[in-house]
Motif scaffolding. Structure first.
Motif, PDB file in Angstrom:
ATOM      1  N   THR A   3      39.527  95.228  -6.175  1.00 13.98           N
ATOM      2  CA  THR A   3      38.220  94.566  -6.170  1.00 13.98           C
ATOM      3  C   THR A   3      37.275  95.190  -7.206  1.00 13.98           C
ATOM      4  N   ARG A  49      35.791  93.367 -10.793  1.00 16.34           N
ATOM      5  CA  ARG A  49      34.373  93.311 -11.191  1.00 16.34           C
ATOM      6  C   ARG A  49      34.165  93.917 -12.568  1.00 16.34           C
ATOM      7  N   ARG A 103      35.403  91.503 -15.190  1.00 18.27           N
ATOM      8  CA  ARG A 103      34.412  90.430 -15.392  1.00 18.27           C
ATOM      9  C   ARG A 103      33.260  90.935 -16.260  1.00 18.27           C
ATOM     10  N   LEU A 154      32.795  88.792  -3.890  1.00 18.18           N
ATOM     11  CA  LEU A 154      33.612  88.947  -5.095  1.00 18.18           C
ATOM     12  C   LEU A 154      33.508  87.766  -6.058  1.00 18.18           C
ATOM     13  N   ASP A 187      32.174  84.239  -7.960  1.00 21.43           N
ATOM     14  CA  ASP A 187      31.007  83.485  -8.434  1.00 21.43           C
ATOM     15  C   ASP A 187      31.136  82.023  -8.056  1.00 21.43           C
TER      16      ASP A 187
END
Ligand SMILES: Nc1ncnc2c1ncn2[C@@H]1O[C@H](COP(=O)(O)OP(=O)(O)O)[C@@H](O)[C@H]1O
Ligand SMILES: [Mg+2]
Length: 239
Positions: free
Chosen positions: A179, A183, A186, A205, A207
């Motif tokens: 996780t 992120r 991204r 998590l 969008d």
């Protein structure tokens, strides 16, 4: 802005079974999109179609505005398949698996250069598998195997990561590691499409969410996707 993934009117059949029917959606660059749907809803087929591994009966897939073949050729896309579709008895080390992410950049010789080894080391470090690099992939836990495949995608330096059930059969520690990593990826501008059954983790998590049941039932932000009515539609139960 060019979509990271654009799927238009995609239909995929396996003989008599229609796995995907008139599926259309777009994925925005530098976002995490959750692909949700019950077993058999067509998630893995969708991944295979986006990669160009199955031939659609109709429709079209574009990755950053190019064909999926071109996207694969330029290492724009990395795919982490569902664990069930991997042969874990294949005798390769964790390091070998991650190095596979560099094959497309090595040319015909497939002889790794310094840059390839460095990329593998960095990717192993990021997923916390440096100490297990020489272990056989089959000797790892479910979570460690997933992390090795995510490391392969990182070593490949792909702009788009397709992760089919990265949290399935994964311990809490590995889930947290993955996780955090997603992120970070991204934040680097990479785009992630992940399928998951872990609905609880989705609002924090993701969008954007796609609810799939052979076709797209809904696409939108998590708080709009995860309503009781929409979940009932997608999973056939009230949560
Ligand atoms: N290789 C295949 N041959 C025949 N049918 C398949 C094949 N792969 C998947 N299917 C069928 O297509 C449908 C969608 O499967 P799949 O894409 O694996 O869904 P999910 O990943 O959401 O569980 C199911 O009905 C499944 O049985
Ligand atoms: Mg699947």
């Amino acid at each position: 802005m060019t979509a990271a993934i654009s799927v238009e009117n995609l239909t995929v059949r396996y003989g008599e079974v229609t796995a995907l029917s008139d599926v259309s959606f777009k994925v925005t660059p530098a976002t995490i999109t959750g692909l949700l749907g019950m077993n058999g809803s067509g998630k893995s087929t969708l991944y295979a179609s986006v990669m160009g591994l199955v031939k659609p009966a109709a429709g079209r897939v574009r990755i950053f505005g190019t064909s999926n073949g071109a996207a694969r050729g330029s290492n724009a896309v990395a795919y982490v398949p569902q664990s069930e579709s991997v042969d874990w008895n294949f005798p390769v080390s964790v390091r070998d698996v991650v190095l596979m992410g560099r094959y497309g950049r090595m040319g015909f010789s497939r002889r790794p250069r310094r840059a390839d080894h460095d990329a593998v080391d960095a990717a192993l470090e990021r997923v916390g598998l440096t100490d297990l690099a020489s272990r056989s992939i089959g000797a790892l836990s479910g979570g460690q195997r997933k992390r090795a495949f995510v490391a392969r995608g990182i070593a490949q330096d792909a702009r788009l990561l397709l992760l089919d059930e990265p949290f399935a059969g994964v311990d809490t520690g590995s889930e947290a590691t993955i996780t955090v990593l997603l992120r970070e990826l991204r934040a680097e501008g990479r785009t992630i499409l992940l399928s998951t059954h872990d609905l609880g983790g989705v609002p924090e998590l993701c969008d954007d969410v796609i609810l799939l049941h052979r076709h797209v039932l809904f696409q939108g932000p998590p708080h709009e996707a995860l309503t009781p009515d929409r979940l009932a539609l997608a999973f056939g139960v009230r949560s």
